[in-house]
Design a protein around this motif. Structure first.
Motif, short mmCIF file in Angstrom:
data_model
loop_
_atom_site.label_atom_id
_atom_site.label_comp_id
_atom_site.label_asym_id
_atom_site.label_seq_id
_atom_site.Cartn_x
_atom_site.Cartn_y
_atom_site.Cartn_z
N MET B 43 0.36 58.82 32.04
CA MET B 43 -1.08 59.03 31.86
C MET B 43 -1.35 59.84 30.60
O MET B 43 -2.19 59.50 29.80
N LYS B 44 -0.55 60.92 30.43
CA LYS B 44 -0.73 61.79 29.27
C LYS B 44 -0.49 61.00 27.99
O LYS B 44 -1.19 61.14 27.02
N ARG B 45 0.56 60.14 28.01
CA ARG B 45 0.91 59.37 26.83
C ARG B 45 -0.26 58.46 26.46
O ARG B 45 -0.64 58.36 25.31
N MET B 46 -0.83 57.81 27.48
CA MET B 46 -1.94 56.91 27.22
C MET B 46 -3.13 57.66 26.67
O MET B 46 -3.81 57.19 25.78
N ASP B 47 -3.35 58.87 27.18
CA ASP B 47 -4.45 59.67 26.68
C ASP B 47 -4.28 59.96 25.20
O ASP B 47 -5.24 59.90 24.43
N CYS B 48 -3.04 60.30 24.79
CA CYS B 48 -2.76 60.60 23.38
C CYS B 48 -3.09 59.39 22.51
O CYS B 48 -3.67 59.55 21.44
N GLU B 49 -2.68 58.22 22.96
CA GLU B 49 -2.88 57.02 22.14
C GLU B 49 -4.35 56.63 22.03
O GLU B 49 -4.73 55.91 21.12
N ASN B 50 -5.16 57.10 22.95
CA ASN B 50 -6.59 56.77 22.91
C ASN B 50 -7.37 57.65 21.94
O ASN B 50 -8.53 57.37 21.66
N LEU B 51 -6.73 58.72 21.45
CA LEU B 51 -7.44 59.62 20.52
C LEU B 51 -7.61 58.93 19.16
O LEU B 51 -6.71 58.23 18.70
N ASN B 52 -8.74 59.15 18.55
CA ASN B 52 -9.07 58.43 17.32
C ASN B 52 -8.48 59.06 16.06
O ASN B 52 -8.15 58.37 15.11
N ILE B 53 -8.35 60.39 16.07
CA ILE B 53 -7.88 61.08 14.86
C ILE B 53 -6.36 61.29 14.95
O ILE B 53 -5.85 61.74 15.98
N ARG B 54 -5.69 60.94 13.85
CA ARG B 54 -4.23 60.95 13.85
C ARG B 54 -3.63 62.31 14.20
O ARG B 54 -2.73 62.40 15.04
N VAL B 55 -4.14 63.35 13.58
CA VAL B 55 -3.57 64.69 13.82
C VAL B 55 -3.75 65.09 15.30
O VAL B 55 -2.89 65.79 15.87
N ASP B 56 -4.81 64.62 15.93
CA ASP B 56 -5.03 64.90 17.35
C ASP B 56 -3.99 64.17 18.21
O ASP B 56 -3.48 64.71 19.18
N THR B 159 2.86 72.48 13.43
CA THR B 159 3.74 71.31 13.48
C THR B 159 2.92 70.03 13.33
O THR B 159 3.30 69.13 12.57
N ALA B 160 1.80 69.97 14.03
CA ALA B 160 0.94 68.78 13.96
C ALA B 160 0.44 68.56 12.53
O ALA B 160 0.43 67.43 12.05
N GLU B 161 0.06 69.67 11.86
CA GLU B 161 -0.44 69.55 10.48
C GLU B 161 0.67 69.03 9.55
O GLU B 161 0.42 68.16 8.71
N ILE B 162 1.88 69.57 9.73
CA ILE B 162 3.00 69.15 8.87
C ILE B 162 3.34 67.68 9.12
O ILE B 162 3.48 66.89 8.18
N ILE B 163 3.46 67.32 10.40
CA ILE B 163 3.82 65.93 10.73
C ILE B 163 2.73 64.96 10.25
O ILE B 163 3.02 63.88 9.75
N ASP B 164 1.48 65.40 10.35
CA ASP B 164 0.37 64.57 9.88
C ASP B 164 0.52 64.28 8.38
O ASP B 164 0.31 63.14 7.93
N LEU B 165 0.91 65.32 7.64
CA LEU B 165 1.09 65.13 6.19
C LEU B 165 2.31 64.24 5.92
O LEU B 165 2.28 63.39 5.02
N ILE B 166 3.38 64.43 6.71
CA ILE B 166 4.57 63.58 6.54
C ILE B 166 4.19 62.12 6.77
O ILE B 166 4.59 61.23 6.00
N VAL B 167 3.42 61.86 7.81
CA VAL B 167 2.98 60.49 8.11
C VAL B 167 2.14 59.94 6.95
O VAL B 167 2.30 58.79 6.54
N ASP B 168 1.29 60.81 6.40
CA ASP B 168 0.44 60.42 5.28
C ASP B 168 1.31 60.01 4.07
O ASP B 168 1.04 59.00 3.41
N ILE B 169 2.35 60.79 3.82
CA ILE B 169 3.26 60.48 2.70
C ILE B 169 3.98 59.16 2.97
O ILE B 169 4.11 58.32 2.08
N LYS B 190 5.96 70.62 0.74
CA LYS B 190 6.93 71.70 0.49
C LYS B 190 6.28 73.06 0.71
O LYS B 190 6.88 73.95 1.33
N GLN B 191 5.07 73.21 0.19
CA GLN B 191 4.33 74.47 0.35
C GLN B 191 4.07 74.76 1.82
O GLN B 191 4.23 75.88 2.30
N MET B 192 3.68 73.72 2.53
CA MET B 192 3.36 73.88 3.95
C MET B 192 4.59 74.31 4.76
O MET B 192 4.51 75.20 5.60
N ILE B 193 5.71 73.67 4.47
CA ILE B 193 6.96 73.99 5.19
C ILE B 193 7.39 75.42 4.84
O ILE B 193 7.80 76.18 5.72
#
Lengths: 65, 197
Positions: B43-56, B159-169, B190-193
């Motif tokens: 259920m939790k997994r499905m909830d995550c996938e329903n969110l519209n914003i990537r970082v969320d 972590t979410a912010e960093i991973i979001d940027l990694i995905v963006d790259i 690099k700065q973020m890490i």
């Protein structure tokens, strides 16, 4: 006659084996002969974040400017 | 009278078919209604996938301890492949990494696994293999950030912010952007890490 046949058979066998050994050696060393050396792949020993970042910095140079 | 009876019969038949079809139809969104048969983590997994914003979505997965290497890519498209016009080869890359269990390896063995998978070597430094290799390197870095998050070193939010940027790259690389554009984002990463270490 029988002795002669055995000698011919041995000579043929030796020739076939020599040819096989020669070809095998030729294929094994073909890369070495072409480049002058066997290319050795160096792998990154990923242990830290910086190891990944350094590898990324190196690899990004293969992307066109 | 006979005609009316016939029309009523046809109407009843059509109504029955409609009710039966509506009852048996399986619409993916309705799967969340099967609360009784679905376990909580699903259920939790499905909830995550329903969110519209990537970082969320990323933050949600972190909170639910859903690691990227455990994801079934037949069910969920990797974040980096989502915006691509033709994501097939991107999804295949992720599936191959999972199939070859590259992330179970450590150090040089992991690099060997990555390079073999994308065909990046001294003899082959083609742009395509380099781009794919970069995706895997960034994935490796993402894995380390997730490890640090699990160890409590980095907060969920950072972590979410960093991973979001990694995905963006990764998306920039897969979209075929030029080096200069990717480097700007890499410097930001690099700065973020550095700021959370």
């Amino acid at each position: 006659m029988k002795k002669q046949s055995i000698v011919i058979l041995i000579i043929v066998l030796v020739l076939v084996l020599s040819a096989f050994a020669f070809m095998n050696n030729k294929f094994a060393n073909s890369e070495e002969k072409n480049t002058g050396q066997v290319p050795v792949e160096e792998y990154k020993d990923f242990q830290t974040n910086d190891d990944y970042i350094n590898a990324i910095d190196e690899t990004i140079n293969y992307i066109p400017q | 009278m006979k005609r009316l009876l016939f029309i009523s019969f046809i109407f009843l038949l059509l109504a029955s078919v409609f009710v039966y079809a509506a009852g048996s139809a399986e619409i993916p969104r309705n799967s969340s209604m099967k609360t009784n048969s679905t376990n909580t983590s699903e259920m939790k997994r499905m909830d995550c996938e329903n969110l519209n914003i990537r970082v969320d979505r990323i933050r949600c997965r972190l909170q639910n301890k859903t690691r990227e290497e455990n994801v079934d890519y037949n069910v969920r498209v990797p974040e980096a492949c989502r915006t691509l016009k033709s994501p097939t080869s991107c999804i295949a890359l992720y599936k191959n990494v999972q199939r070859d269990k590259c992330y179970d390896h450590v150090g040089a063995e992991k690099d060997r696994c990555f390079r073999r998978l994308v065909g990046f070597s001294k003899n082959n430094t083609s742009e395509l293999s380099a781009r794919n290799y970069l995706i895997l390197l960034l994935y490796g870095l993402e894995e380390r950030i997730e490890d640090a998050n699990e160890a409590g070193t980095i907060s969920d939010s950072d972590t979410a912010e960093i991973i979001d940027l990694i995905v963006d790259i990764k998306q920039s690389i897969l979209d075929g952007e030029k080096r200069a554009e990717i480097v700007v984002k890499l410097n930001e990463l690099k700065q973020m890490i550095k700021s959370v270490q």
